[in-house]
Design a protein around this motif. Structure first.
Motif, PDB file in Angstrom:
ATOM      1  N   THR A 542       0.836  -1.209   0.000  1.00  0.00           N
ATOM      2  CA  THR A 542       0.000   0.000   0.000  1.00  0.00           C
ATOM      3  C   THR A 542       0.866   1.253   0.000  1.00  0.00           C
ATOM      4  O   THR A 542       0.604   2.221  -0.731  1.00  0.00           O
ATOM      5  CB  THR A 542      -0.938  -0.006   1.215  1.00  0.00           C
ATOM      6  N   LEU A 543       1.919   1.249   0.822  1.00  0.00           N
ATOM      7  CA  LEU A 543       2.831   2.402   0.858  1.00  0.00           C
ATOM      8  C   LEU A 543       3.550   2.584  -0.478  1.00  0.00           C
ATOM      9  O   LEU A 543       3.771   3.718  -0.925  1.00  0.00           O
ATOM     10  CB  LEU A 543       3.843   2.223   1.989  1.00  0.00           C
ATOM     11  N   ALA A 544       3.921   1.478  -1.113  1.00  0.00           N
ATOM     12  CA  ALA A 544       4.584   1.571  -2.420  1.00  0.00           C
ATOM     13  C   ALA A 544       3.644   2.177  -3.457  1.00  0.00           C
ATOM     14  O   ALA A 544       4.070   2.973  -4.309  1.00  0.00           O
ATOM     15  CB  ALA A 544       5.070   0.195  -2.858  1.00  0.00           C
ATOM     16  N   GLN A 545       2.379   1.825  -3.402  1.00  0.00           N
ATOM     17  CA  GLN A 545       1.407   2.434  -4.315  1.00  0.00           C
ATOM     18  C   GLN A 545       1.292   3.927  -4.063  1.00  0.00           C
ATOM     19  O   GLN A 545       1.242   4.734  -5.005  1.00  0.00           O
ATOM     20  CB  GLN A 545       0.049   1.752  -4.146  1.00  0.00           C
ATOM     21  N   GLU A 546       1.246   4.329  -2.771  1.00  0.00           N
ATOM     22  CA  GLU A 546       1.148   5.753  -2.437  1.00  0.00           C
ATOM     23  C   GLU A 546       2.359   6.525  -2.945  1.00  0.00           C
ATOM     24  O   GLU A 546       2.241   7.695  -3.328  1.00  0.00           O
ATOM     25  CB  GLU A 546       1.036   5.925  -0.923  1.00  0.00           C
ATOM     26  N   ALA A 547       3.520   5.870  -2.948  1.00  0.00           N
ATOM     27  CA  ALA A 547       4.756   6.540  -3.385  1.00  0.00           C
ATOM     28  C   ALA A 547       5.009   6.381  -4.872  1.00  0.00           C
ATOM     29  O   ALA A 547       6.090   6.733  -5.348  1.00  0.00           O
ATOM     30  CB  ALA A 547       5.936   5.975  -2.601  1.00  0.00           C
ATOM     31  N   ALA A 548       4.024   5.853  -5.604  1.00  0.00           N
ATOM     32  CA  ALA A 548       4.147   5.639  -7.050  1.00  0.00           C
ATOM     33  C   ALA A 548       5.341   4.749  -7.375  1.00  0.00           C
ATOM     34  O   ALA A 548       6.192   5.081  -8.213  1.00  0.00           O
ATOM     35  CB  ALA A 548       4.249   6.982  -7.779  1.00  0.00           C
ATOM     36  N   LEU A 549       5.407   3.598  -6.705  1.00  0.00           N
ATOM     37  CA  LEU A 549       6.449   2.592  -6.945  1.00  0.00           C
ATOM     38  C   LEU A 549       5.740   1.292  -7.338  1.00  0.00           C
ATOM     39  O   LEU A 549       5.610   0.359  -6.535  1.00  0.00           O
ATOM     40  CB  LEU A 549       7.292   2.395  -5.682  1.00  0.00           C
ATOM     41  N   PRO A 550       5.267   1.192  -8.572  1.00  0.00           N
ATOM     42  CA  PRO A 550       4.410   0.062  -8.965  1.00  0.00           C
ATOM     43  C   PRO A 550       5.104  -1.298  -8.901  1.00  0.00           C
ATOM     44  O   PRO A 550       4.475  -2.295  -8.536  1.00  0.00           O
ATOM     45  CB  PRO A 550       3.995   0.406 -10.393  1.00  0.00           C
ATOM     46  N   ALA A 551       6.388  -1.343  -9.241  1.00  0.00           N
ATOM     47  CA  ALA A 551       7.077  -2.638  -9.221  1.00  0.00           C
ATOM     48  C   ALA A 551       7.226  -3.150  -7.788  1.00  0.00           C
ATOM     49  O   ALA A 551       7.030  -4.340  -7.513  1.00  0.00           O
ATOM     50  CB  ALA A 551       8.442  -2.515  -9.890  1.00  0.00           C
TER      51      ALA A 551
END
Length: 558
Positions: A542-551
């Protein structure tokens, strides 16, 4: 009289919480020996050969006790997926009775008595049932007639003259089971006793002069057993064992405190990781925590006392150090209440920050954030610390994940290298706790205190904040997380928008480390940590999605 007993061990032990959250009440130690050990030793003296135990709460702990038992009794478990009560559980015992009478004993009491009067009362009941009654202690809800027959189990005038308390020890015939209420899985054995009365079958109640009973139902009663054990024949071995001291570190601690063993209650708290073992020592006027530790591979353990003194001097509330010797630490006892989401229930207030959007405000959470911000500002001089957060340490945390959890795909690893690690390396270096999670925040006298800070070092404040907010052990609400970020921003003087932008990077890094640690612990047999992996993965993704880190979001998803 009989060689069979049924010991009731399925109860939740709710009145002794939090101690019984990790230990079933029958296994609570009295002078370092479980209550259940005393029960089994007494039954052995009474001529019992075979014992059945029902389990429900923390059954794995009771199974481990049975597996380690080396006494002469044959022990058998009757597991209850749903708790059945003191009567309902007897139905599972029925196939094993084979016409034999049996002792029914509460597994969470301490007692010292000669069973002969109960046996005589059983015979006087026409071999139906006899119950040991306590005439002075407890709720005293039982009434008997001139023949000793129990005529009322729920007196409308409890505590008056001639009432007594059912101790939880009885001698019963299989006939008692025929009076259990039909179609009712969960019930009390007292319901069977009451139904039997209407059929003309009475339980004989008996009081025993000089006998001892304590139900250990409250912390006060539990502590009282330790004092009483020293003067009771069948419990004296518990005090004798205490006089021998179960560990040399405890003997050293008592010497440093100048406390006598016979005046001290010992509550083992067990191993807590990082090569440390904890005890609570309760003296006549105060209690302390004693910690035996090793330093091989855990050099930071030897720095705990120095860190605590430096933090105290800087105004950070941590346990006061009472004594410090190589391998042994004695410190202030700040209790067992940790700072969990339950602490916030019923304490939300409207925010008065003046911002156009309204959000919840949690005063106790603000106290924690203010203390954390003070920790980050603390001046500890040239105190030796763990190596600071740098590129090598961030690499090590990711390597821990990749070694024990799963290799990161190339695109996800690239996102971490190009976005996450640089963002953390650009953060100011402050004093950080390094393991700032709810279990390391104690709540005492309506304010927080920090523990387990021996691994503190220089690093990004965001690492501590992320460790707290995204801790897989607890579940903070979105409102609490939002308020914590706002409170920390205010206490630290940082821009809230900047914190919110950069916090996901710290959360991803911390959760990568946590997932790797959980898998490493599972690889050495501590598989219970695996249950936290899905939560950690979900939060990291979820945090990766918020930070625009899709991979990274894809790689970390459970």
């Amino acid at each position: 009289m009989t060689d069979l007993a049924f010991v009731l061990c399925a109860g939740l032990g709710e009145r002794l919480r939090p101690m019984t959250l990790s230990t079933p009440k029958p296994l609570m130690p009295i002078w370092n020996r479980p209550l259940l050990t005393q029960t089994l030793e007494a039954l052995e003296q009474w001529g019992v050969k075979e014992v059945y135990l029902n389990t429900h709460w923390l059954p794995e702990r009771l199974r481990a006790f049975v597996a380690a038992y080396e006494g002469p009794l044959a022990l058998h478990e009757l597991h209850e997926p749903e708790i059945l009560g003191t009567g309902g559980c007897l139905r599972a015992l029925a196939p094993h009775l084979k016409g034999r009478p049996f002792w029914l004993v509460n597994g969470d009491i301490a007692f010292d008595l000669d069973p002969a009067p109960i046996v005589q009362a059983f015979e006087a009941s026409d071999h139906f049932a006899a119950a040991w009654l306590e005439p002075k202690q407890g709720p005293r809800t039982v009434e008997t007639d001139y023949m000793g027959r129990v005529t009322c189990w729920a007196s409308p005038t409890p505590g008056v003259e001639h009432t007594a308390t059912f101790t939880g020890i009885s001698l019963l015939s299989p006939e008692v089971l025929t009076f259990l209420p039909e179609g009712k899985a969960k019930c009390s054995v007292v319901e069977a006793f009451e139904a039997a009365m209407y059929a003309g079958r009475f339980v004989r109640g008996v009081t025993i002069k000089g006998a001892y009973w304590n139900d250990a139902g409250t912390p006060e009663a539990y502590l009282r057993i330790h004092r009483d054990a020293k003067r009771l024949p069948n419990l004296a071995r518990y005090a004798a064992d205490a006089a021998a001291i179960p560990a040399p570190e405890v003997a050293r601690a008592l010497m440093l405190l100048d406390w006598k063993a016979e005046d001290t209650i010992l509550v083992p708290l067990g191993a807590r990781g990082s090569q440390r073992t904890f005890w609570r020592l309760v003296g006549p006027r105060r209690s302390v925590i004693a910690i035996a530790y090793q330093t091989e591979g855990r050099e930071e353990n030897a720095r705990y006392a120095a860190c605590a003194r430096a933090l105290t001097a800087a105004g950070i509330r941590v346990p006061k150090i009472i004594a410090d010797q190589p391998g042994l630490l004695i410190m202030e006892d700040l209790g067992d209440v940790t700072f969990t989401p339950a602490r916030l229930e019923g304490h939300a207030e409207p925010c008065s920050c003046g911002e156009p959007h309204a959000h919840a405000h949690f005063p106790q959470l603000h106290q924690v954030m203010e203390l954390l911000a003070a920790f980050h500002r603390a001046d500890v001089g040239d105190l030796p610390l763990e190596p600071p957060f740098d590129a090598a340490l961030y690499d090590w945390e990711v390597a821990l994940y990749e070694r024990f959890a799963a290799p990161l795909p190339a695109d996800a690893k690239a996102e971490w290298e190009q976005r996450v690690k640089p963002a953390l390396l650009a953060e100011p270096q402050v004093l950080v706790h390094r393991d700032f999670q709810s279990t390391n925040i104690l709540w005492k006298d309506n304010r927080p205190a920090f523990i387990d800070f021996q691994g503190m070092r220089r690093g990004p404040a965001l690492y501590d904040l992320a460790s707290f907010l995204y801790d897989p052990y607890v579940d903070w609400t979105p409102e609490a997380i939002d308020d914590a970020i706002a409170a920390y921003a205010k206490a630290s003087g940082r821009q809230e928008a900047e914190l919110r932008e950069k916090l996901p990077y710290a959360g991803i890094q911390r959760l990568l480390q946590a997932i790797g640690a959980y898998h490493r612990l599972a690889s050495v047999g501590q598989t219970r940590f695996l249950k936290f992996v899905p939560v950690a993965r979900t939060r990291a993704a979820t945090l990766a999605q918020e930070a625009a880190l899709p991979a990274l979001a894809h790689a970390l998803a459970p």
